[in-house]
Design a protein around this motif. Sequence first.
Motif, PDB file in Angstrom:
ATOM      1  N   ASP A   6       1.246  -1.335  -0.280  1.00 55.67           N
ATOM      2  CA  ASP A   6      -0.280  -0.112   0.247  1.00 55.67           C
ATOM      3  C   ASP A   6       0.684   1.213   0.099  1.00 55.67           C
ATOM      4  O   ASP A   6       0.459   2.674  -0.353  1.00 55.67           O
ATOM      5  N   HIS A   7       2.392   1.427   0.499  1.00 57.64           N
ATOM      6  CA  HIS A   7       2.786   2.089   1.070  1.00 57.64           C
ATOM      7  C   HIS A   7       4.219   2.573  -0.134  1.00 57.64           C
ATOM      8  O   HIS A   7       4.917   3.366   0.252  1.00 57.64           O
ATOM      9  N   CYS A   8       4.478   1.065  -0.993  1.00 57.44           N
ATOM     10  CA  CYS A   8       5.120   1.045  -1.725  1.00 57.44           C
ATOM     11  C   CYS A   8       5.371   1.301  -3.243  1.00 57.44           C
ATOM     12  O   CYS A   8       4.565   1.152  -3.563  1.00 57.44           O
ATOM     13  N   LEU A   9       5.943   3.518  -3.257  1.00 56.19           N
ATOM     14  CA  LEU A   9       5.889   3.459  -4.649  1.00 56.19           C
ATOM     15  C   LEU A   9       5.538   2.189  -5.952  1.00 56.19           C
ATOM     16  O   LEU A   9       4.390   2.053  -6.566  1.00 56.19           O
ATOM     17  N   PHE A  10       7.047   1.398  -6.385  1.00 49.44           N
ATOM     18  CA  PHE A  10       7.066   0.138  -7.199  1.00 49.44           C
ATOM     19  C   PHE A  10       6.184  -0.698  -5.837  1.00 49.44           C
ATOM     20  O   PHE A  10       5.717  -1.646  -7.979  1.00 49.44           O
ATOM     21  N   CYS A  11       5.793  -1.354  -5.420  1.00 43.37           N
ATOM     22  CA  CYS A  11       4.751  -2.235  -5.237  1.00 43.37           C
ATOM     23  C   CYS A  11       3.417  -2.008  -5.710  1.00 43.37           C
ATOM     24  O   CYS A  11       2.982  -2.660  -6.332  1.00 43.37           O
ATOM     25  N   ARG A  12       3.177  -0.048  -6.091  1.00 47.14           N
ATOM     26  CA  ARG A  12       1.894   0.131  -6.368  1.00 47.14           C
ATOM     27  C   ARG A  12       1.561  -0.069  -7.669  1.00 47.14           C
ATOM     28  O   ARG A  12       1.061  -0.853  -8.473  1.00 47.14           O
ATOM     29  N   ILE A  13       2.964   0.200  -8.382  1.00 46.72           N
ATOM     30  CA  ILE A  13       3.151   0.234 -10.011  1.00 46.72           C
ATOM     31  C   ILE A  13       2.989  -1.124 -10.476  1.00 46.72           C
ATOM     32  O   ILE A  13       2.697  -1.297 -11.236  1.00 46.72           O
ATOM     33  N   ILE A  14       3.671  -2.224  -9.304  1.00 53.74           N
ATOM     34  CA  ILE A  14       3.777  -3.596  -9.598  1.00 53.74           C
ATOM     35  C   ILE A  14       2.221  -3.804 -10.367  1.00 53.74           C
ATOM     36  O   ILE A  14       2.049  -4.738 -11.313  1.00 53.74           O
ATOM     37  N   ALA A  15       1.711  -3.610  -8.985  1.00 56.15           N
ATOM     38  CA  ALA A  15       0.349  -4.446  -8.905  1.00 56.15           C
ATOM     39  C   ALA A  15      -0.291  -3.995  -9.478  1.00 56.15           C
ATOM     40  O   ALA A  15      -2.052  -4.034  -9.838  1.00 56.15           O
ATOM     41  N   GLY A  16       0.268  -2.339 -10.899  1.00 59.36           N
ATOM     42  CA  GLY A  16      -1.002  -2.284 -11.878  1.00 59.36           C
ATOM     43  C   GLY A  16      -1.407  -1.007 -10.981  1.00 59.36           C
ATOM     44  O   GLY A  16      -2.489   0.096 -11.889  1.00 59.36           O
ATOM     45  N   GLY A  17      -1.375  -0.277  -9.800  1.00 61.53           N
ATOM     46  CA  GLY A  17      -2.452   0.499  -9.420  1.00 61.53           C
ATOM     47  C   GLY A  17      -1.896   2.498  -9.664  1.00 61.53           C
ATOM     48  O   GLY A  17      -2.889   3.183  -9.838  1.00 61.53           O
ATOM     49  N   ILE A  18      -0.995   2.513 -10.404  1.00 60.69           N
ATOM     50  CA  ILE A  18      -0.065   3.803 -10.555  1.00 60.69           C
ATOM     51  C   ILE A  18       0.335   3.081 -11.859  1.00 60.69           C
ATOM     52  O   ILE A  18       1.007   1.619 -11.969  1.00 60.69           O
ATOM     53  N   PRO A  19      -0.031   4.117 -12.898  1.00 63.89           N
ATOM     54  CA  PRO A  19       0.365   3.155 -13.895  1.00 63.89           C
ATOM     55  C   PRO A  19       1.961   3.384 -14.697  1.00 63.89           C
ATOM     56  O   PRO A  19       2.712   4.705 -14.243  1.00 63.89           O
ATOM     57  N   SER A  20       2.348   2.337 -15.671  1.00 61.43           N
ATOM     58  CA  SER A  20       4.143   2.738 -15.656  1.00 61.43           C
ATOM     59  C   SER A  20       3.909   2.313 -17.272  1.00 61.43           C
ATOM     60  O   SER A  20       2.679   1.718 -17.706  1.00 61.43           O
ATOM     61  N   ARG A  21       5.254   2.188 -18.324  1.00 63.32           N
ATOM     62  CA  ARG A  21       5.037   1.916 -19.378  1.00 63.32           C
ATOM     63  C   ARG A  21       6.280   0.647 -19.340  1.00 63.32           C
ATOM     64  O   ARG A  21       7.442   0.820 -19.285  1.00 63.32           O
ATOM     65  N   ARG A  22       5.188  -0.416 -19.460  1.00 60.75           N
ATOM     66  CA  ARG A  22       6.281  -1.941 -19.200  1.00 60.75           C
ATOM     67  C   ARG A  22       6.650  -1.995 -20.102  1.00 60.75           C
ATOM     68  O   ARG A  22       6.312  -2.298 -21.418  1.00 60.75           O
ATOM     69  N   SER A  23       7.988  -2.733 -20.169  1.00 64.54           N
ATOM     70  CA  SER A  23       9.149  -2.754 -21.753  1.00 64.54           C
ATOM     71  C   SER A  23       8.865  -5.065 -20.865  1.00 64.54           C
ATOM     72  O   SER A  23       9.622  -5.528 -21.970  1.00 64.54           O
ATOM     73  N   TYR A  24       8.881  -5.364 -19.921  1.00 67.46           N
ATOM     74  CA  TYR A  24       9.063  -6.325 -19.320  1.00 67.46           C
ATOM     75  C   TYR A  24       8.134  -6.770 -18.719  1.00 67.46           C
ATOM     76  O   TYR A  24       8.268  -5.950 -17.201  1.00 67.46           O
ATOM     77  N   GLU A  25       8.013  -8.059 -18.159  1.00 68.71           N
ATOM     78  CA  GLU A  25       7.488  -8.937 -17.409  1.00 68.71           C
ATOM     79  C   GLU A  25       7.670 -10.307 -17.242  1.00 68.71           C
ATOM     80  O   GLU A  25       7.340 -10.327 -18.481  1.00 68.71           O
ATOM     81  N   ASP A  26       7.987 -10.789 -16.001  1.00 67.85           N
ATOM     82  CA  ASP A  26       8.076 -12.374 -16.024  1.00 67.85           C
ATOM     83  C   ASP A  26       7.547 -12.536 -14.016  1.00 67.85           C
ATOM     84  O   ASP A  26       6.820 -11.465 -13.528  1.00 67.85           O
ATOM     85  N   ASP A  27       7.327 -13.941 -13.847  1.00 72.67           N
ATOM     86  CA  ASP A  27       6.892 -14.135 -12.930  1.00 72.67           C
ATOM     87  C   ASP A  27       7.113 -13.647 -11.243  1.00 72.67           C
ATOM     88  O   ASP A  27       7.431 -13.336 -10.311  1.00 72.67           O
TER      89      ASP A  27
END
Length: 115
Positions: A6-27
Amino acid sequence: MGAISDHCLFCRIIAGGIPSRRSYEDDRVVAFADIKPAAPVHLLVVPRRHLASLADVTDGDRDLIAHLVLVASRLGQATCPGGWRLVVNVGQEGGQTVDHLHVHLMGGRQLGALG
Ligand code: AMP
Ligand code: ZN
């Protein structure tokens, strides 16, 4: 979602709650564009699991850290054929501003000496 997410910016980006331009993802890892790029290519490669910094990594995280670096290297080869730089800032004096482990991948121009 736990308290850290809830409080970590990157955790929120990873969860999709904050938009980002993703170029790669895996498990295990996600790569997205840095919002304030310092080079023509500037990606952040982050573990999905919250680890505050490289100083918090333990023996049990070996495989994850190896995977993180391997993904960053593959992305570097794909996006910056002339070469690239990986940077991990650790702690306040190290210039870390987001307390979720991340590798900066920078390239796309001639990079200067480290300052
Ligand atoms: P560091 O200073 O090593 O902790 O790096 C944190 C990086 O996160 C900086 O380069 C910021 O520009 C970047 N950043 C901050 N907020 C966002 C965001 N919402 N999306 C993408 N990158 C971000
Ligand atoms: Zn986090």
